[in-house]
Design a protein around this motif. Structure first.
Motif, PDB file in Angstrom:
ATOM      1  N   LYS A 142       0.850  -1.186   0.000  1.00 47.68           N
ATOM      2  CA  LYS A 142       0.000   0.000   0.000  1.00 47.68           C
ATOM      3  C   LYS A 142       0.887   1.238   0.000  1.00 47.68           C
ATOM      4  CE  LYS A 142      -3.754  -2.158   2.625  1.00 47.68           C
ATOM      5  NZ  LYS A 142      -4.568  -2.089   3.869  1.00 47.68           N
ATOM      6  N   LEU A 193       2.463   4.645   1.170  1.00 45.19           N
ATOM      7  CA  LEU A 193       2.689   5.255   2.470  1.00 45.19           C
ATOM      8  C   LEU A 193       2.217   6.700   2.414  1.00 45.19           C
ATOM      9  CD1 LEU A 193       6.236   3.996   3.432  1.00 45.19           C
ATOM     10  CD2 LEU A 193       4.041   2.941   3.810  1.00 45.19           C
ATOM     11  N   ASP A 243       5.293   0.722  13.663  1.00 44.04           N
ATOM     12  CA  ASP A 243       4.365   1.551  12.916  1.00 44.04           C
ATOM     13  C   ASP A 243       3.076   0.768  12.736  1.00 44.04           C
ATOM     14  OD1 ASP A 243       4.930   4.271  11.023  1.00 44.04           O
ATOM     15  OD2 ASP A 243       3.103   3.150  10.580  1.00 44.04           O
ATOM     16  N   ASN A 244       1.977   1.484  12.691  1.00 44.35           N
ATOM     17  CA  ASN A 244       0.695   0.841  12.466  1.00 44.35           C
ATOM     18  C   ASN A 244       0.554   0.392  11.015  1.00 44.35           C
ATOM     19  OD1 ASN A 244      -1.903  -0.032  13.308  1.00 44.35           O
ATOM     20  ND2 ASN A 244      -2.828   1.813  12.456  1.00 44.35           N
ATOM     21  N   ASN A 245       1.312   1.007  10.141  1.00 46.35           N
ATOM     22  CA  ASN A 245       1.294   0.683   8.713  1.00 46.35           C
ATOM     23  C   ASN A 245       2.365  -0.353   8.432  1.00 46.35           C
ATOM     24  OD1 ASN A 245       1.638   0.640   5.906  1.00 46.35           O
ATOM     25  ND2 ASN A 245       1.138   2.808   5.689  1.00 46.35           N
ATOM     26  N   THR A 302       3.451  -1.564   5.696  1.00 47.95           N
ATOM     27  CA  THR A 302       4.361  -1.204   4.622  1.00 47.95           C
ATOM     28  C   THR A 302       5.458  -0.284   5.125  1.00 47.95           C
ATOM     29  OG1 THR A 302       2.532  -1.384   3.066  1.00 47.95           O
ATOM     30  CG2 THR A 302       4.516  -0.311   2.272  1.00 47.95           C
ATOM     31  N   GLN A 352       4.741  -4.321  13.674  1.00 44.71           N
ATOM     32  CA  GLN A 352       3.540  -3.606  13.285  1.00 44.71           C
ATOM     33  C   GLN A 352       2.696  -3.456  14.537  1.00 44.71           C
ATOM     34  OE1 GLN A 352       0.681  -5.772  11.052  1.00 44.71           O
ATOM     35  NE2 GLN A 352      -0.376  -3.961  10.281  1.00 44.71           N
TER      36      GLN A 352
END
Length: 361
Positions: free
Chosen positions: A23, A25, A74-76, A78, A292
């Motif tokens: 996805k 960023l 990080d919550n993301n 990617t 994550q």
């Protein structure tokens, strides 16, 4: 495959996590100036917790500190994998200059004083091809179809040899037709300069995007570090990745703008061999862990990170739309291992994105 440690947490160190869906960023903060903060973390030891956000500011903080262990979260997912890709890249590079070269898939030859001088070397020649392409668009006369075709072939050919061949033919045809091209005669001197630069750009093939070099780098990262092919195709295997690094095009992958970060932070992690080697050795010695994680998830106790001497929050308070003090209070209530000596750092979209310190309690 990666190991699920707790709900919502995935530790990725040295493991393949290629099954995730790539996805873009996207970040709220468009710049980050940490220059005034480096001396505050110089030599700090212990454990650190870093919200990744943009990778280069985290790496720069690691370069100045002497942490025993760093958790990058990080919550993301990617964002996590992108950070792991950038750190894995350090392991196949002997120098910081090679690192930048492999990052943008351009071979490095010669001696440079700093990363900015390397970038200027690339830019001074690559802009010649841009100017030539702009000139190409002025060749609108139907009588010059062959001239346009030759220049198009030179710009689009796959190999340097083909580019040189077609450009040489173009130069010959241009000399024959230049006097007949409306409005071109008075620009002939500047065009000649562009032509010479473009020829130099072609002859010095190490400054051009090098697909074989990119494939070599990608293979090393994929086979030795399990870096996802999806991510590699969006970064070093993309001929346009360098421009994304420069402009943060569509906030994709490196939307934190690598080059502008380097310009704003003269003591960034690639500014010296010592900083680069410190970050490189931390990853090699498995003193960097990735996860994550949504730090605001109250169902996950944050004591799993142990006692922390440094916490970098990026600008997550703006994402969750709470005051910074309230966010820190909630983190502490969720057993984040901090005390009165812990250094808290954060950035914001306000105040030109400068990094600031906050009190933990």
């Amino acid at each position: 495959m990666a190991k699920n440690v707790r709900k919502g947490i995935i530790f990725l160190i040295g493991q393949d996590y290629s099954s995730y869906s790539f996805k873009d960023l996207r970040y709220a903060s468009s710049n980050e100036n940490l220059q005034d903060i480096y001396n505050r973390v110089e030599g700090i030891k212990g454990n650190g917790l870093f919200v990744i956000g943009g990778f280069d500011q985290v790496a720069s903080l690691l370069g100045h500190s002497e942490l025993d262990l760093a958790h990058l979260v990080d919550n993301n997912l990617t964002a996590v994998e992108y950070a792991r890709f950038r750190l894995a890249l350090t392991q196949i590079c002997d120098t910081r200059f090679e690192y930048v070269g492999r990052l943008i898939s351009r071979r490095v030859k010669g001696i440079f004083n700093n990363i900015s001088s390397l970038r200027n070397f690339y830019s001074s020649r690559e802009t010649a091809s841009v100017r030539l392409f702009n000139f190409y668009r002025t060749l609108y006369d139907e009588r010059l179809t062959r001239l346009r075709k030759l220049l198009d072939l030179s710009l689009c050919s796959d190999t340097i040899e083909e580019k040189m061949l077609y450009f040489g033919q173009f130069r010959m045809e241009f000399e024959k037709e230049a006097g007949n091209i409306r409005g071109i005669e008075w620009r002939r001197e500047s065009l000649e300069e562009d032509f010479c630069r473009y020829e130099q750009f072609l002859e010095e093939r190490e400054i051009a995007y090098d697909s074989l070099f990119a494939e070599e780098t990608a293979k090393l990262l994929c086979e030795n570090f399990g870096i996802s092919k999806n991510l590699l195709e969006e970064t070093i295997l993309s001929e346009y990745f360098e421009s994304k690094l420069n402009w943060g095009e569509n906030d994709m992958v490196a939307g934190r703008r690598f080059w502008s970060f380097i310009e704003s932070n003269k003591d960034h992690w690639l500014s010296s061999d010592a900083y680069f080697e410190r970050v490189k050795s931390m990853y090699r010695e498995e003193r960097i862990k990735f996860s994550q994680l949504d730090l605001t998830n109250e169902d996950i106790s944050l004591n799993l990170f142990g006692d922390l001497s440094l916490v970098y929050l990026s600008n997550i308070h703006e994402w969750v739309k709470v005051e910074l003090g309230e966010l820190i209070k909630c983190l502490c209530l969720n057993e984040l291992g901090v005390n009165e000596h812990t250094i808290f750092l954060y950035t914001t979209t306000k105040g030109k994105g400068k990094c600031k310190m906050a009190t933990p309690l």
